[in-house]
Scaffold this active site. Structure first.
Site, PDB file in Angstrom:
ATOM      1  N   SER A  59       0.819  -1.214   0.000  1.00 15.33           N
ATOM      2  CA  SER A  59       0.000   0.000   0.000  1.00 15.33           C
ATOM      3  C   SER A  59       0.854   1.266   0.000  1.00 15.33           C
ATOM      4  O   SER A  59       1.814   1.379   0.780  1.00 15.33           O
ATOM      5  CB  SER A  59      -0.873  -0.030   1.267  1.00 15.33           C
ATOM      6  OG  SER A  59      -1.159   1.269   1.717  1.00 15.33           O
ATOM      7  N   GLY A  60       0.481   2.224  -0.842  1.00 14.62           N
ATOM      8  CA  GLY A  60       1.190   3.504  -0.843  1.00 14.62           C
ATOM      9  C   GLY A  60       1.018   4.221   0.480  1.00 14.62           C
ATOM     10  O   GLY A  60       1.968   4.785   1.036  1.00 14.62           O
ATOM     11  N   LEU A  61      -0.216   4.176   0.989  1.00 19.09           N
ATOM     12  CA  LEU A  61      -0.494   4.840   2.268  1.00 19.09           C
ATOM     13  C   LEU A  61       0.378   4.271   3.380  1.00 19.09           C
ATOM     14  O   LEU A  61       1.011   5.003   4.145  1.00 19.09           O
ATOM     15  CB  LEU A  61      -1.975   4.661   2.632  1.00 19.09           C
ATOM     16  CG  LEU A  61      -2.368   5.059   4.053  1.00 19.09           C
ATOM     17  CD1 LEU A  61      -2.216   6.551   4.266  1.00 19.09           C
ATOM     18  CD2 LEU A  61      -3.800   4.620   4.367  1.00 19.09           C
ATOM     19  N   ASP A  71       0.845  10.316   2.550  1.00 18.73           N
ATOM     20  CA  ASP A  71       0.534   9.607   1.296  1.00 18.73           C
ATOM     21  C   ASP A  71       0.343  10.640   0.185  1.00 18.73           C
ATOM     22  O   ASP A  71      -0.713  10.726  -0.426  1.00 18.73           O
ATOM     23  CB  ASP A  71      -0.743   8.769   1.521  1.00 18.73           C
ATOM     24  CG  ASP A  71      -1.037   7.851   0.352  1.00 18.73           C
ATOM     25  OD1 ASP A  71      -0.136   7.617  -0.478  1.00 18.73           O
ATOM     26  OD2 ASP A  71      -2.184   7.366   0.273  1.00 18.73           O
ATOM     27  N   ASP A  98       0.988  -0.661  -5.010  1.00 21.47           N
ATOM     28  CA  ASP A  98       0.227   0.558  -5.221  1.00 21.47           C
ATOM     29  C   ASP A  98       1.189   1.569  -5.855  1.00 21.47           C
ATOM     30  O   ASP A  98       2.023   2.157  -5.163  1.00 21.47           O
ATOM     31  CB  ASP A  98      -0.270   1.042  -3.850  1.00 21.47           C
ATOM     32  CG  ASP A  98      -1.014   2.346  -3.929  1.00 21.47           C
ATOM     33  OD1 ASP A  98      -1.129   2.896  -5.038  1.00 21.47           O
ATOM     34  OD2 ASP A  98      -1.486   2.801  -2.876  1.00 21.47           O
ATOM     35  N   ASP A 100       0.512   4.407  -7.082  1.00 20.43           N
ATOM     36  CA  ASP A 100      -0.080   5.762  -7.085  1.00 20.43           C
ATOM     37  C   ASP A 100      -0.446   6.146  -8.529  1.00 20.43           C
ATOM     38  O   ASP A 100      -1.101   5.399  -9.210  1.00 20.43           O
ATOM     39  CB  ASP A 100       0.887   6.764  -6.435  1.00 20.43           C
ATOM     40  CG  ASP A 100       1.032   6.518  -4.938  1.00 20.43           C
ATOM     41  OD1 ASP A 100       0.170   5.813  -4.366  1.00 20.43           O
ATOM     42  OD2 ASP A 100       2.001   6.995  -4.340  1.00 20.43           O
ATOM     43  N   GLU A 127      -3.372   4.819 -10.627  1.00 16.33           N
ATOM     44  CA  GLU A 127      -4.687   5.476 -10.491  1.00 16.33           C
ATOM     45  C   GLU A 127      -4.767   6.699 -11.391  1.00 16.33           C
ATOM     46  O   GLU A 127      -3.744   7.365 -11.644  1.00 16.33           O
ATOM     47  CB  GLU A 127      -4.938   5.845  -9.029  1.00 16.33           C
ATOM     48  CG  GLU A 127      -3.962   6.842  -8.444  1.00 16.33           C
ATOM     49  CD  GLU A 127      -3.964   6.843  -6.911  1.00 16.33           C
ATOM     50  OE1 GLU A 127      -3.813   5.750  -6.321  1.00 16.33           O
ATOM     51  OE2 GLU A 127      -4.091   7.922  -6.313  1.00 16.33           O
ATOM     52  N   LYS A 133       0.047  12.860  -5.885  1.00 21.01           N
ATOM     53  CA  LYS A 133      -1.306  12.409  -5.554  1.00 21.01           C
ATOM     54  C   LYS A 133      -1.703  12.798  -4.129  1.00 21.01           C
ATOM     55  O   LYS A 133      -0.852  13.176  -3.308  1.00 21.01           O
ATOM     56  CB  LYS A 133      -1.425  10.885  -5.757  1.00 21.01           C
ATOM     57  CG  LYS A 133      -0.477  10.004  -4.966  1.00 21.01           C
ATOM     58  CD  LYS A 133      -0.846   9.748  -3.527  1.00 21.01           C
ATOM     59  CE  LYS A 133      -2.193   9.187  -3.308  1.00 21.01           C
ATOM     60  NZ  LYS A 133      -2.225   7.726  -3.327  1.00 21.01           N
ATOM     61  N   ASN A 135      -4.243  11.148  -0.968  1.00 20.73           N
ATOM     62  CA  ASN A 135      -4.975   9.933  -0.610  1.00 20.73           C
ATOM     63  C   ASN A 135      -6.464  10.110  -0.913  1.00 20.73           C
ATOM     64  O   ASN A 135      -7.033  11.179  -0.726  1.00 20.73           O
ATOM     65  CB  ASN A 135      -4.769   9.625   0.879  1.00 20.73           C
ATOM     66  CG  ASN A 135      -5.428   8.310   1.265  1.00 20.73           C
ATOM     67  OD1 ASN A 135      -6.623   8.273   1.572  1.00 20.73           O
ATOM     68  ND2 ASN A 135      -4.670   7.243   1.216  1.00 20.73           N
ATOM     69  N   SER A 136      -7.076   9.014  -1.365  1.00 14.43           N
ATOM     70  CA  SER A 136      -8.466   9.082  -1.833  1.00 14.43           C
ATOM     71  C   SER A 136      -9.452   9.493  -0.750  1.00 14.43           C
ATOM     72  O   SER A 136     -10.561   9.942  -1.054  1.00 14.43           O
ATOM     73  CB  SER A 136      -8.886   7.716  -2.377  1.00 14.43           C
ATOM     74  OG  SER A 136      -8.002   7.300  -3.369  1.00 14.43           O
ATOM     75  N   ARG A 171      -6.695   1.858 -11.893  1.00 15.57           N
ATOM     76  CA  ARG A 171      -7.572   2.225 -10.764  1.00 15.57           C
ATOM     77  C   ARG A 171      -8.372   3.471 -11.125  1.00 15.57           C
ATOM     78  O   ARG A 171      -7.791   4.494 -11.520  1.00 15.57           O
ATOM     79  CB  ARG A 171      -6.698   2.465  -9.540  1.00 15.57           C
ATOM     80  CG  ARG A 171      -7.388   3.185  -8.409  1.00 15.57           C
ATOM     81  CD  ARG A 171      -6.555   3.052  -7.167  1.00 15.57           C
ATOM     82  NE  ARG A 171      -6.854   4.032  -6.161  1.00 15.57           N
ATOM     83  CZ  ARG A 171      -6.252   4.088  -4.976  1.00 15.57           C
ATOM     84  NH1 ARG A 171      -5.312   3.192  -4.671  1.00 15.57           N
ATOM     85  NH2 ARG A 171      -6.560   5.011  -4.106  1.00 15.57           N
ATOM     86  N   HIS A 202     -12.618   2.175  -7.007  1.00 10.93           N
ATOM     87  CA  HIS A 202     -12.470   2.617  -5.622  1.00 10.93           C
ATOM     88  C   HIS A 202     -13.688   3.446  -5.219  1.00 10.93           C
ATOM     89  O   HIS A 202     -14.249   4.179  -6.041  1.00 10.93           O
ATOM     90  CB  HIS A 202     -11.199   3.442  -5.468  1.00 10.93           C
ATOM     91  CG  HIS A 202     -10.666   3.457  -4.062  1.00 10.93           C
ATOM     92  ND1 HIS A 202     -11.134   2.640  -3.064  1.00 10.93           N
ATOM     93  CD2 HIS A 202      -9.679   4.201  -3.483  1.00 10.93           C
ATOM     94  CE1 HIS A 202     -10.484   2.872  -1.961  1.00 10.93           C
ATOM     95  NE2 HIS A 202      -9.586   3.815  -2.176  1.00 10.93           N
TER      96      HIS A 202
HETATM   97  C1  SPV Z   1      -3.443   2.550  -0.348  1.00 11.39           C
HETATM   98  O1  SPV Z   1      -3.548   1.590   0.402  1.00 11.39           O
HETATM   99  O2  SPV Z   1      -2.472   3.284  -0.363  1.00 11.39           O
HETATM  100  C2  SPV Z   1      -4.529   2.859  -1.256  1.00 11.39           C
HETATM  101  C3  SPV Z   1      -5.852   2.491  -0.895  1.00 11.39           C
HETATM  102  O3  SPV Z   1      -4.280   3.457  -2.250  1.00 11.39           O
HETATM  103  S1  SPV Z   1      -6.558   3.877  -0.209  1.00 11.39           S
HETATM  104  O4  SPV Z   1      -5.775   4.324   0.887  1.00 11.39           O
HETATM  105  O5  SPV Z   1      -7.872   3.421   0.146  1.00 11.39           O
HETATM  106  O6  SPV Z   1      -6.636   4.900  -1.220  1.00 11.39           O
HETATM  107 MG    MG Z   2      -2.533   4.398  -2.266  1.00 12.95          MG
END
Ligand code: SPV
Ligand code: MG
Length: 550
Positions: A59-61, A71, A98, A100, A127, A133, A135-136, A171, A202
């Site tokens: 995961s990027g986060l 993130d 991930d 990004d 994505e 980026k 975070n979503s 994504r 997502h």
């Molecule tokens: C991540 O895990 O970094 C994601 C998923 O991209 S989210 O945090 O839900 O965007």
């Molecule tokens: Mg991410």
């Protein structure tokens, strides 16, 4: 609509293991629901693997957060790559990264995909947003990439993969950015046509209605991946029924570790001591196990001749009868001038270069919790003997090994002498004759092919014939002190003998003297004579002697 060829899973007849990219492709393309579990480091990747998952979400986060970063592409992509390399080394599982936004335009995606393939990473999700980026789950209406431009990133990624099975997941952030289902489907269509192997749709709603609506309209035209972080209450069966391909549990390893670390730190800060936390947290041995120290030891034995490390197995399962003193702990945990017998023994072993001490526990096993040791349990300690206890630690008999009783105390030079003695199996035998003098306690008497010789020119090897508590005085050359050394070969013989005794149905009642006597009938078992400077604690008198033993 036709099904794309990359959605089909050919029946496998090839017995060779799948490459990681092929394994990820098989998971994502399989008709069954698959799961990817989040990891953010080599250690967490290993834990995910041991939990039984078949794939990892890097995961990027959480990779950013574990570096203390946001993130928001604060970690450079090469920093992320370094983390991924450790993750790939720590596990055999396929990793979906991930990626990004792909860290820029099509050109950055090309280089990213090439480097991921070089590192054995199985796939990447990119994505349709802009670098850097966000975070979503932060803010509303984040700007999306233009569809054509993002399709260029997808094509560039697919054209750059050097592993044919590498998986590129496109994504879609249209729902996150409030653009609705039609826009999401329009984008999915375009990304699929551009060559994406799967679509990650997502959503940040608290119910799954958006993604279920998407899945219904999409009709499995290529695999659909989801991240149910906000709609976590949705039963997994709904995803299965909707024909979702893969669920990503996106950040739960990191979040669990934050809670655990915070609680432990708070406790230690408040208590200013470790008593409350020790036993609730992973042991140091567990850390060693997770990072594969055993493999390093095996490699040292193979590649560092002459520096073979010895392990030790300490047999400490029995109660020992010292009245009140052993009501709440086994004999080896009795205090002898501020330290337990066992701790003293371990200190001597470690000082002599023994690495990897395993203690076989039984009676009051919870009382044996020392740092820096591994434990195995003989839960049948009450009806079994020493050989059975040793058998409980059989897995550790795969290299140079010291086997020792948990209630003996000896000067360090005895162990050093034993470690330097020649022979695949060597037993330390006291020649002083304590057994002739003392009263009730039984002694492990030794018959050898030569008695101790005081002649300093005499270095003829001495071989064991038998160890038994029932030898005649005329046969007896000394007393075994409960300490023996085995080379890797000797340990293999020992293991084989345990297997044989077990096959004969006699393991429960067998003791170490019997085991060593049987070995001596088949192999050369060397005797290493010593003169005093040791004791075992069988009686209260022994205990008071131990207290004077320095
Ligand atoms: C991540 O895990 O970094 C994601 C998923 O991209 S989210 O945090 O839900 O965007
Ligand atoms: Mg991410």
């Amino acid at each position: 609509m036709t099904t794309q060829p990359n959605v089909l899973v050919p029946a496998r007849t090839d017995p060779r293991p799948l490459s990681r990219a092929a394994a990820l492709r098989a998971e994502i393309c399989s008709p069954d629901l698959s799961f990817l579990m989040e990891a953010h480091s080599g250690l967490s990747a290993k834990i995910v693997e041991e939990a039984g998952f078949r794939g990892i979400w890097a995961s990027g986060l959480t990779v950013s957060a574990s570096l203390g970063l946001r993130d928001s592409n604060e970690a450079s992509w090469t920093q992320v790559l370094e983390v991924l390399e450790c993750m790939a080394d720590a596990t055999r599982l396929p990793i979906l990264v991930d990626g990004d936004t792909g860290y820029g335009n099509f050109n950055n995606v090309r280089r990213l995909v090439r480097k991921l393939c070089e590192r054995g990473i199985a796939g990447v999700a990119i994505e349709d947003k802009l670098f850097p980026k966000t975070n979503s789950f932060i803010g509303e209406r984040q700007p999306l990439a233009k569809i054509d431009e993002f399709c260029g990133r997808i094509k560039a990624g697919k054209d750059s993969q050097t592993d044919g099975d590498f998986v590129l997941v496109a994504r879609i952030e249209a729902l996150i950015s409030g653009h609705g289902l039609d826009e999401a489907l329009r984008r999915a269509e375009a990304y699929h046509a551009a060559g994406a192997d799967a679509i990650l749709i997502h959503s940040k709603q608290s119910t799954a209605s958006e993604i279920l609506g998407f899945a219904q309209s999409w009709q499995k035209r290529c695999p659909v991946v989801i991240v149910p972080t906000t709609y976590h209450a949705t039963p997994t069966a709904l995803f299965r029924d909707a024909g979702i391909s893969t669920v990503i549990w996106a950040n739960h390893s990191l979040r669990a570790s934050i809670s655990a670390m915070r609680e432990t730190c708070r406790r230690i800060a408040e208590d200013e001591c470790l008593q409350e936390v020790e036993g609730r947290i992973a042991s140091v041995q567990e850390v060693f196990r997770l990072v594969g120290n055993a493999e390093l030891e095996a490699a040292e034995r193979r590649y560092l001749p002459g520096t073979a490390t010895n392990r030790a197995i300490v047999l400490a399962a029995s109660r020992g009868d010292l009245g009140e003193l052993t009501s709440d702990r086994p004999k080896c945990m009795i205090d002898v001038r501020g330290q337990s017998l066992l701790q003293r023994l371990i200190d001597v072993l470690v000082e002599s270069g023994v690495r990897g001490v395993t203690v076989v526990r039984g009676y009051r096993k919870e009382a044996i919790s020392l740092s820096g040791i591994a434990t195995v349990d003989n839960d049948r300690y009450a009806e079994t003997g020493e050989a059975y206890s040793l058998a409980c630690a059989r897995e550790r008999l795969d290299g140079g090994t010291i086997v020792v009783y948990g209630d003996v105390v000896f000067r360090r030079y005895i162990l050093d002498g034993l470690l330097n003695a020649e022979g695949d199996i060597v037993v330390a035998v006291d020649t002083l004759g304590r057994w002739r003098r003392s009263g009730t306690a039984p002694h492990d008497l030794v018959a050898a092919d030569r008695p101790f010789s005081g002649n300093y020119l005499d270095d003829e090897p001495v071989h064991l014939k038998a160890i038994s508590q029932k030898l005649r005085a005329s046969q007896c050359c000394g007393e075994w002190i409960g300490l023996a050394r085995f080379t890797a070969e000797g340990a293999r013989w020992l293991s084989e003998e345990i297997d044989l005794i077990e096959a004969e149905g006699a393991l429960d009642g067998a003791d170490l003297p019997l085991l060593l006597t049987r070995l001596a009938q088949k192999h050369a078992v060397r005797v290493h004579y010593v003169a005093g400077h040791w004791l075992d604690v069988d009686t209260l008198e022994d205990l008071s002697n131990a207290r004077n033993f320095t």
